[in-house]
Design a protein around this motif. Structure first.
Motif, short mmCIF file in Angstrom:
data_model
loop_
_atom_site.label_atom_id
_atom_site.label_comp_id
_atom_site.label_asym_id
_atom_site.label_seq_id
_atom_site.Cartn_x
_atom_site.Cartn_y
_atom_site.Cartn_z
N ALA A 1 0.83 -1.21 0.00
CA ALA A 1 0.00 0.00 0.00
C ALA A 1 0.86 1.25 0.00
O ALA A 1 0.43 2.30 -0.50
CB ALA A 1 -0.92 0.00 1.22
N GLY A 2 2.07 1.15 0.54
CA GLY A 2 3.00 2.28 0.55
C GLY A 2 3.81 2.41 -0.71
O GLY A 2 4.74 3.23 -0.77
N GLY A 3 3.51 1.59 -1.73
CA GLY A 3 4.22 1.69 -3.01
C GLY A 3 5.28 0.65 -3.23
O GLY A 3 5.97 0.67 -4.27
N GLY A 4 5.45 -0.28 -2.28
CA GLY A 4 6.48 -1.30 -2.42
C GLY A 4 6.11 -2.36 -3.45
O GLY A 4 4.93 -2.60 -3.74
N THR A 5 7.13 -3.00 -4.00
CA THR A 5 6.97 -4.07 -4.99
C THR A 5 7.28 -5.40 -4.34
O THR A 5 8.25 -5.52 -3.60
CB THR A 5 7.90 -3.84 -6.20
OG1 THR A 5 7.71 -2.52 -6.70
CG2 THR A 5 7.64 -4.85 -7.30
N VAL A 6 6.45 -6.42 -4.61
CA VAL A 6 6.59 -7.71 -3.96
C VAL A 6 6.58 -8.83 -4.99
O VAL A 6 5.72 -8.84 -5.89
CB VAL A 6 5.45 -7.96 -2.94
CG1 VAL A 6 5.64 -9.32 -2.24
CG2 VAL A 6 5.37 -6.84 -1.92
N LEU A 7 7.52 -9.76 -4.85
CA LEU A 7 7.48 -11.03 -5.57
C LEU A 7 7.41 -12.12 -4.52
O LEU A 7 8.33 -12.27 -3.70
CB LEU A 7 8.70 -11.22 -6.46
CG LEU A 7 8.76 -12.56 -7.21
CD1 LEU A 7 7.57 -12.70 -8.16
CD2 LEU A 7 10.08 -12.70 -7.97
N LEU A 8 6.33 -12.90 -4.54
CA LEU A 8 6.04 -13.89 -3.51
C LEU A 8 5.91 -15.26 -4.14
O LEU A 8 5.10 -15.47 -5.04
CB LEU A 8 4.73 -13.50 -2.81
CG LEU A 8 4.06 -14.54 -1.91
CD1 LEU A 8 4.84 -14.71 -0.62
CD2 LEU A 8 2.62 -14.12 -1.60
N THR A 9 6.72 -16.23 -3.68
CA THR A 9 6.51 -17.61 -4.07
C THR A 9 5.89 -18.34 -2.90
O THR A 9 6.22 -18.09 -1.74
CB THR A 9 7.82 -18.32 -4.48
OG1 THR A 9 8.50 -18.80 -3.32
CG2 THR A 9 8.72 -17.40 -5.27
#
Length: 290
Positions: free
Chosen positions: A176-184
């Protein structure tokens, strides 16, 4: 704008095994992407290449536009690998401060520990933590440096329900704060709850890429549920599940199956039809239902 992560024509082999085969993959800034695949699909290899822990045999990997093996390009990266180790004799606060010291503007230790349900454990030796507490600490460390991108490789494995929810909340807040996530992850409910985009990886190749509904739509399959004491043999049924008098029939053509069921004259009740689930799509795309 330069994407946080980009892979172009990336191949990675381990001896005769090809873990990734000519992969093209890009993360948009501020996105939350779930990477699905069976064991050995290449998920951890992709994450390790992105973090600069492995070198591609062919193609290019760019982290914030640069080589991920160059430490300067990893300053805005946070990561939780599958396999982690903590020095048993160090205290929790010492571990946090050691990791935080590698970043220009780290999150204060107390704030970070509180966010992951570890408040009050700053002076506890890591060797005295429970398995779930150790996993929470490792997760917290991924966010210590206020990253712009976090790579989370099966982060909730070994966590209890409370721990999983705490991580979900932290990921949502970060995103929500603009971060990017890659989740496996192996947990499909995790993908459905968190991810905007789903990438299915199998055999070293990308088999599907899109939002959850799009990935579901790649599989022309429906579930027909009903109650009956017995059922006749019906054409078009790919797979049958039974629990007492409750039947679940998997088919590519639900309308035709229902017509055949009615035409058979067999008594039934509580008929229901649903589209393919994310699990159905995952199993079909990865070949795990064969």
């Amino acid at each position: 704008m330069t994407p946080p992560l980009r892979l172009d024509g990336v191949t990675r082999r381990y001896g005769e095994v090809t873990a990734l085969d000519d992969i093209g993959f890009e993360l948009e800034s501020g996105s939350l992407t779930g990477l699905l695949g069976p064991n050995g699909a290449g998920k951890s290899t992709l994450v390790n290449l992105a973090a600069g822990l492995r070198r591609a045999d062919a193609g290019t990997v760019r982290l914030f536009g640069g080589d991920p093996r160059d430490a300067v390009n990893r300053v805005a990266l946070g990561m939780t690998p599958q396999q982690t180790g903590l020095p048993d004799t160090l205290r929790v606060g010492e571990v946090v401060r050691f990791v935080a010291g590698h970043f220009p503007d780290p999150v204060p230790a107390g704030e970070l520990l509180d966010r992951f349900g570890l408040a009050g454990l700053e002076r506890r030796q890591t060797g005295g933590l429970s398995g779930g507490q150790k996993r929470r600490l490792v997760l917290a460390l991924a966010f210590a440096g206020r990253p712009r991108l976090v790579l989370l490789d099966e982060p909730t494995t070994g966590l209890d329900v409370e721990g999983r929810r705490a991580l979900w909340d932290a990921v949502r807040e970060f995103h929500a704060g603009g971060g990017t996530v890659l989740l496996t992850t192996h947990y499909l409910d995790e993908i459905e709850s968190l991810a905007q985009r789903v990438v299915v990886l199998a055999g070293g190749r990308i088999r599907a890429d899109g939002d959850v509904d799009t990935v579901r739509g790649t599989v022309r399959r429906s579930r027909v549920t009903l109650r009956a004491a017995t059922l006749p043999e019906l054409p078009g049924v790919e797979h049958t599940e039974r629990d007492g008098d409750r039947w679940t029939l998997h088919t590519a053509d639900a309308d035709q199956l229902v017509r055949d069921l009615v035409g058979s004259g067999a008594p039934f009740a509580d008929l229901g039809v649903a589209q393919a689930s994310l699990e159905d799509a995952f199993l079909t795309l990865t070949g795990a239902d064969r």
